[in-house]
Design a protein around this motif. Structure first.
Motif, PDB file in Angstrom:
ATOM      1  N   ILE A 155      36.734  85.305  38.453  1.00  0.00           N
ATOM      2  CA  ILE A 155      35.878  85.886  37.423  1.00  0.00           C
ATOM      3  C   ILE A 155      34.605  86.436  38.065  1.00  0.00           C
ATOM      4  O   ILE A 155      34.231  86.051  39.179  1.00  0.00           O
ATOM      5  N   GLU A 156      33.947  87.315  37.333  1.00  0.00           N
ATOM      6  CA  GLU A 156      32.669  87.880  37.781  1.00  0.00           C
ATOM      7  C   GLU A 156      31.626  87.646  36.704  1.00  0.00           C
ATOM      8  O   GLU A 156      31.844  87.951  35.535  1.00  0.00           O
ATOM      9  N   VAL A 157      30.482  87.088  37.116  1.00  0.00           N
ATOM     10  CA  VAL A 157      29.345  86.831  36.245  1.00  0.00           C
ATOM     11  C   VAL A 157      28.111  87.378  36.952  1.00  0.00           C
ATOM     12  O   VAL A 157      28.211  87.859  38.090  1.00  0.00           O
ATOM     13  N   PRO A 158      26.929  87.351  36.318  1.00  0.00           N
ATOM     14  CA  PRO A 158      25.740  87.888  36.993  1.00  0.00           C
ATOM     15  C   PRO A 158      25.467  87.279  38.367  1.00  0.00           C
ATOM     16  O   PRO A 158      24.903  87.940  39.241  1.00  0.00           O
ATOM     17  N   GLY A 160      27.668  86.534  40.593  1.00  0.00           N
ATOM     18  CA  GLY A 160      28.614  87.013  41.598  1.00  0.00           C
ATOM     19  C   GLY A 160      30.057  86.810  41.166  1.00  0.00           C
ATOM     20  O   GLY A 160      30.357  86.544  40.002  1.00  0.00           O
ATOM     21  N   LYS A 161      30.964  86.941  42.154  1.00  0.00           N
ATOM     22  CA  LYS A 161      32.389  86.755  41.914  1.00  0.00           C
ATOM     23  C   LYS A 161      32.801  85.372  42.423  1.00  0.00           C
ATOM     24  O   LYS A 161      32.400  84.969  43.506  1.00  0.00           O
ATOM     25  N   PHE A 162      33.654  84.687  41.643  1.00  0.00           N
ATOM     26  CA  PHE A 162      34.021  83.318  41.983  1.00  0.00           C
ATOM     27  C   PHE A 162      35.503  83.081  41.687  1.00  0.00           C
ATOM     28  O   PHE A 162      36.051  83.618  40.726  1.00  0.00           O
ATOM     29  N   SER A 163      36.113  82.249  42.523  1.00  0.00           N
ATOM     30  CA  SER A 163      37.429  81.710  42.234  1.00  0.00           C
ATOM     31  C   SER A 163      37.222  80.408  41.469  1.00  0.00           C
ATOM     32  O   SER A 163      36.459  79.543  41.905  1.00  0.00           O
ATOM     33  N   THR A 164      37.894  80.270  40.347  1.00  0.00           N
ATOM     34  CA  THR A 164      37.606  79.144  39.451  1.00  0.00           C
ATOM     35  C   THR A 164      38.879  78.477  38.940  1.00  0.00           C
ATOM     36  O   THR A 164      39.968  79.042  39.000  1.00  0.00           O
ATOM     37  N   PHE A 165      38.687  77.267  38.431  1.00  0.00           N
ATOM     38  CA  PHE A 165      39.669  76.614  37.581  1.00  0.00           C
ATOM     39  C   PHE A 165      39.234  76.827  36.137  1.00  0.00           C
ATOM     40  O   PHE A 165      38.056  76.684  35.806  1.00  0.00           O
ATOM     41  N   LYS A 166      40.205  77.163  35.295  1.00  0.00           N
ATOM     42  CA  LYS A 166      39.932  77.403  33.873  1.00  0.00           C
ATOM     43  C   LYS A 166      40.393  76.194  33.068  1.00  0.00           C
ATOM     44  O   LYS A 166      41.556  75.791  33.148  1.00  0.00           O
ATOM     45  N   LEU A 167      39.468  75.614  32.311  1.00  0.00           N
ATOM     46  CA  LEU A 167      39.733  74.416  31.529  1.00  0.00           C
ATOM     47  C   LEU A 167      39.562  74.731  30.049  1.00  0.00           C
ATOM     48  O   LEU A 167      38.542  75.277  29.637  1.00  0.00           O
ATOM     49  N   GLU A 168      40.566  74.374  29.236  1.00  0.00           N
ATOM     50  CA  GLU A 168      40.479  74.561  27.790  1.00  0.00           C
ATOM     51  C   GLU A 168      40.365  73.205  27.105  1.00  0.00           C
ATOM     52  O   GLU A 168      41.096  72.268  27.443  1.00  0.00           O
ATOM     53  N   TRP A 183      34.951  77.577  32.952  1.00  0.00           N
ATOM     54  CA  TRP A 183      35.407  77.984  34.275  1.00  0.00           C
ATOM     55  C   TRP A 183      34.538  77.278  35.321  1.00  0.00           C
ATOM     56  O   TRP A 183      33.310  77.433  35.330  1.00  0.00           O
ATOM     57  N   TYR A 184      35.170  76.483  36.205  1.00  0.00           N
ATOM     58  CA  TYR A 184      34.466  75.712  37.227  1.00  0.00           C
ATOM     59  C   TYR A 184      34.734  76.297  38.611  1.00  0.00           C
ATOM     60  O   TYR A 184      35.887  76.607  38.954  1.00  0.00           O
ATOM     61  N   GLY A 185      33.673  76.397  39.424  1.00  0.00           N
ATOM     62  CA  GLY A 185      33.804  76.838  40.807  1.00  0.00           C
ATOM     63  C   GLY A 185      33.600  75.681  41.766  1.00  0.00           C
ATOM     64  O   GLY A 185      32.684  74.867  41.579  1.00  0.00           O
ATOM     65  N   LYS A 203      31.841  82.056  19.346  1.00  0.00           N
ATOM     66  CA  LYS A 203      30.453  81.873  18.934  1.00  0.00           C
ATOM     67  C   LYS A 203      29.486  82.262  20.048  1.00  0.00           C
ATOM     68  O   LYS A 203      28.563  83.038  19.834  1.00  0.00           O
ATOM     69  N   THR A 204      29.666  81.697  21.253  1.00  0.00           N
ATOM     70  CA  THR A 204      28.747  81.970  22.361  1.00  0.00           C
ATOM     71  C   THR A 204      29.501  82.078  23.680  1.00  0.00           C
ATOM     72  O   THR A 204      30.532  81.431  23.878  1.00  0.00           O
ATOM     73  N   THR A 205      28.939  82.883  24.566  1.00  0.00           N
ATOM     74  CA  THR A 205      29.404  82.983  25.955  1.00  0.00           C
ATOM     75  C   THR A 205      28.210  82.723  26.860  1.00  0.00           C
ATOM     76  O   THR A 205      27.157  83.352  26.701  1.00  0.00           O
ATOM     77  N   THR A 206      28.352  81.799  27.788  1.00  0.00           N
ATOM     78  CA  THR A 206      27.275  81.441  28.713  1.00  0.00           C
ATOM     79  C   THR A 206      27.747  81.694  30.139  1.00  0.00           C
ATOM     80  O   THR A 206      28.826  81.245  30.525  1.00  0.00           O
ATOM     81  N   GLU A 207      26.925  82.424  30.923  1.00  0.00           N
ATOM     82  CA  GLU A 207      27.319  82.807  32.276  1.00  0.00           C
ATOM     83  C   GLU A 207      26.224  82.463  33.277  1.00  0.00           C
ATOM     84  O   GLU A 207      25.027  82.547  32.974  1.00  0.00           O
ATOM     85  N   LEU A 208      26.643  82.089  34.473  1.00  0.00           N
ATOM     86  CA  LEU A 208      25.709  81.724  35.538  1.00  0.00           C
ATOM     87  C   LEU A 208      25.001  82.968  36.066  1.00  0.00           C
ATOM     88  O   LEU A 208      25.645  83.945  36.434  1.00  0.00           O
ATOM     89  N   GLU A 209      23.672  82.910  36.108  1.00  0.00           N
ATOM     90  CA  GLU A 209      22.869  83.998  36.672  1.00  0.00           C
ATOM     91  C   GLU A 209      22.527  83.740  38.137  1.00  0.00           C
ATOM     92  O   GLU A 209      22.600  84.639  38.976  1.00  0.00           O
ATOM     93  N   LYS A 210      22.132  82.502  38.453  1.00  0.00           N
ATOM     94  CA  LYS A 210      21.865  82.144  39.840  1.00  0.00           C
ATOM     95  C   LYS A 210      21.801  80.630  39.954  1.00  0.00           C
ATOM     96  O   LYS A 210      21.656  79.919  38.963  1.00  0.00           O
ATOM     97  N   TYR A 211      21.939  80.159  41.190  1.00  0.00           N
ATOM     98  CA  TYR A 211      21.839  78.722  41.439  1.00  0.00           C
ATOM     99  C   TYR A 211      21.130  78.504  42.755  1.00  0.00           C
ATOM    100  O   TYR A 211      21.213  79.322  43.678  1.00  0.00           O
ATOM    101  N   THR A 212      20.427  77.381  42.847  1.00  0.00           N
ATOM    102  CA  THR A 212      19.659  77.026  44.048  1.00  0.00           C
ATOM    103  C   THR A 212      19.927  75.593  44.392  1.00  0.00           C
ATOM    104  O   THR A 212      19.712  74.696  43.566  1.00  0.00           O
TER     105      THR A 212
END
Length: 216
Positions: A155-158, A160-168, A183-185, A203-212
């Motif tokens: 997936i791609e979010v703000p 960057g691009k990540f390989s993830t596991f998708k959990l429902e 989606w977990y990286g 209802k909502t979509t939440t995406e990672l912008e950056k991490y430190t």
């Protein structure tokens, strides 16, 4: 007779093997959440009608319970009042223990009985499990959640691009159905999640912008 070329070749082979062994030995194990103490994640959330907000998550530290269980304390801030969530990481699992909300000088704590398994660590495609228990606060709420690792996804979010596991997650809370997809990286944590209402509408979509992360 000393063969210099043969000696250099053998020496180079040994060095390469040692470098390869060191790299293999230092490869960190798969870990998806929570990571690490001092880590900060910044997210952008958008509702279905276009409203936006920010969420900052920080792993504040470790706490030890009276039974010896080590909990990760996370601070979650939506910009007006922080709330806190505590997690444990027993072997191969991630469990949520409780939440604390602060507003107007008042504290409200939600305790999960039993602690809720929110993730297998690491997850594997096709894994399923169920948690059924109670959220205990001023009132007690019955909750049931069914989890399924539906597969891997790039997936791609703000951030960057990540390989993830998708959990429902499909469940009911006080009899009302809900759905959440996360989606977990690896070695990063939650990259994206979506929440759906009882009719299945987003209802909502939440995406990672950056991490430190703090330096090792």
């Amino acid at each position: 007779m000393f063969n210099r070329k043969r000696f250099l070749g053998l020496f180079l082979t040994i060095v390469l093997v040692m470098i390869g062994f060191k790299t293999f030995a230092e490869t960190p194990p798969h870990d998806y959440f929570p990571l690490p103490v001092g880590g900060i994640w910044e997210y952008q959330a958008k509702t279905a009608d276009g409203k936006q907000s920010k969420l900052t998550v920080k792993v504040e530290g470790l706490e030890t319970q009276t039974d010896g269980t080590t909990l990760y304390k996370t601070e979650n801030n939506l910009g007006f009042a922080p709330f806190y969530i505590w997690y444990a990481k027993p072997s191969g699992l991630v469990k949520e223990y409780r939440q604390l909300y602060t507003f107007g000088g008042n504290n409200t704590e939600y305790r999960l009985e039993p602690p809720k398994t929110i993730l297998k660590n690491p997850p594997s495609p096709g894994e399923t499990w169920t948690w059924e228990g109670q959220e205990i606060a001023v009132m007690t709420t019955e909750v049931k959640e069914n989890y399924e690792v539906v597969g891997t996804e790039d997936i791609e979010v703000p951030a960057g691009k990540f390989s993830t596991f998708k959990l429902e997650i499909n469940g009911t809370k006080a009899g009302t159905p809900f759905k959440k997809v996360v989606w977990y990286g690896n070695l990063i944590g939650p990259i994206k999640w979506q929440i759906f209402d009882d009719k299945g509408a987003l209802k909502t979509t939440t995406e990672l912008e950056k991490y430190t992360f703090p330096p090792n």
